[in-house]
Scaffold this active site. Sequence first.
Site, short mmCIF file in Angstrom:
data_model
loop_
_atom_site.label_atom_id
_atom_site.label_comp_id
_atom_site.label_asym_id
_atom_site.label_seq_id
_atom_site.Cartn_x
_atom_site.Cartn_y
_atom_site.Cartn_z
N PRO A 94 22.32 -19.34 4.52
CA PRO A 94 22.10 -20.98 4.34
C PRO A 94 23.26 -21.08 3.54
CG PRO A 94 21.68 -18.67 3.24
CD PRO A 94 21.66 -18.74 4.20
N LYS A 95 23.48 -22.79 3.30
CA LYS A 95 23.93 -23.42 2.88
C LYS A 95 24.19 -23.71 1.53
CE LYS A 95 28.01 -27.79 3.43
NZ LYS A 95 27.67 -27.60 2.13
N ILE A 96 24.78 -23.12 0.30
CA ILE A 96 24.15 -22.86 -0.30
C ILE A 96 24.40 -24.09 -1.30
CG2 ILE A 96 22.94 -22.21 -2.87
CD1 ILE A 96 22.30 -20.00 -0.75
N ASP A 150 21.52 -27.58 1.05
CA ASP A 150 21.33 -28.83 2.65
C ASP A 150 22.04 -28.45 3.43
OD1 ASP A 150 23.85 -28.29 1.91
OD2 ASP A 150 25.02 -29.69 1.01
N GLY A 151 21.62 -27.51 4.52
CA GLY A 151 21.80 -26.47 5.51
C GLY A 151 21.85 -25.48 5.73
#
Length: 580
Positions: free
Chosen positions: A134-136, A288-289
């Site tokens: 996950p893009k934290i 966010d991605g």
Amino acid sequence: MLNLLILILFIVFSSPIVAAEIFVSNTEKNCPEWSQDKLQRETNSLMQQMAHWDQLYRQKGISEIDDEVYDQLMSELTHWQFCLKQAPHSDFPVEVFPDNKLVHPVAHTGLSKLKDKQEINRWLHGRLPVWLQPKIDGVAVTLVYQNGKLVSLISRGNGAEGVNWTAKSRYIPDIPQNIENAPPDLVLQGELFLHKEEHRQQLLGSDGARNRVAGLMMRKDHSSELKQIGLFIWSWPDGPAEMESKLRKLADMGFPLALRYSHKIEEPEQVQKLRMHYFEQPMLFATDGIVLKQEIEPKGNQWRSGSNSWAVAWKHPLRHQVTQVREVNFTIGRTGKISVVLGLDKVKLDDRQISRVNIGSVRRWRQLDVLPGDRVTLTLAGHGIPKLAQVVWRIKERQDIQPPDKQHYHALSCLTLTVGCEQQFNARLKWLGENLQMTGVSSGSWAMLTERKLVTDLTGWLALSAQQIAALPGIGDKRAQAIYSQFSKAKNQPFSYWMKGIGVPYMDKLSDNVYHWQQLEQKLAAAQLKQQLTVGQLKKLSDFVSDAQIKAIAEKLSVAGITGFDRENGVVVNPADMAQ
């Protein structure tokens, strides 16, 4: 305040993706069609607004704007600075805070952002298997350990150097101060994030999480809220070559989240599924991605800021899309109601291209105070209808735009085609056609007929021939015959269809009791509709039916032989019938 904005630019934009994004956006977008002086004034105005938001974040922890909206506006600001040929903001912090910076032992490279599934699949080709994380949505940092002891915590900054946050690390439980089984020299890169409970990105967005972390880390005091900050390690330069070994070792050293939230990708289909998983499902952090990375990475001394071919990001679908207002249009409906529709720079939201949004009444438009040049956010409401969520920034130089005079438009205005009545009259024709169940006769068809003055009142189309319709530009014989056929069929529609079509109020309540125009006039005169309608409704109906323009329409329909209007076959209403 300006210095504070500069610091926020340095820290909040520490996301590894930003450097690549800014370059791409600035080279792809056109500069505003303004003079240099105006561009400078508007740039200064936007900077002041950003500084205001940052001040609230830093001093009070108040989030007036969502992180994804903030990012889009910051990208706009950076683009304007690019157009002005101004220095990049990443150089500013070194000048402002020269005594509080540290050099990163290994540069933060940033990530290229891929836009869609097709770009993702092209990147994956020849690289599988890869790893997904996950893009934290937080603040990127470097952690430096020597002989197992934390010696530096550094904000990402410009990728080469950042702010020294080491003193703050002691108040963040998720950051180990000592690691027993660490290698002698250990450099890690990761994300400071705000701990959440059951956080659903799709519903809540980032909820100010990233800026909240930045605000806590920038405070001079050591707030007790620092314990709410978590740490996700997403890179170990020069660590174990195999990802599985790297993840297990990180967990053993006190960094368990990477092991829990890393996924081996062997098929492209897994990527979209996991992206939506992190977008829709409850998490303990905002995202966010997603990030995709190859297992094999270059040596740390080869990493350069803004250069990374072994990892990419795919952001979540935007919940709020920022766009510019291009124009303010006023539309007048068939009843005279004036609505405001904003023309926008075209944007994509949930796979839809949006270039306009209806914001409702003139009163609401005045309350919103939205004009050309302003930036607004859009969301999708029910059934995918675009909705204006917020005016997030107003251009400094305001235009003077006046709406149509509402006194000129009402339920009985524009029953014929006169100057200033084009919109309402065409709306009346469209409504009439729909209620007479015409198919294939669109708003555009009516507009062509009125532009050529072939139809100037609500009954004018009844006398048209197929040849007259075919003479219109672009119509042709086949389409003209189809329209003429619909006009002919409409003449035989029931009386109730015609009544509703010409706009007679409350026909839904009266259709079972009224089947002729003269009968309606007689019942109104004898006050025999009190059981069906309120006093106010009766007055509105009476005003409509007794209007000279409406009487003229009824007379023309009578001459045309429309059922229910023909006076030759008019009924004589007896008292018993009137009492029904």
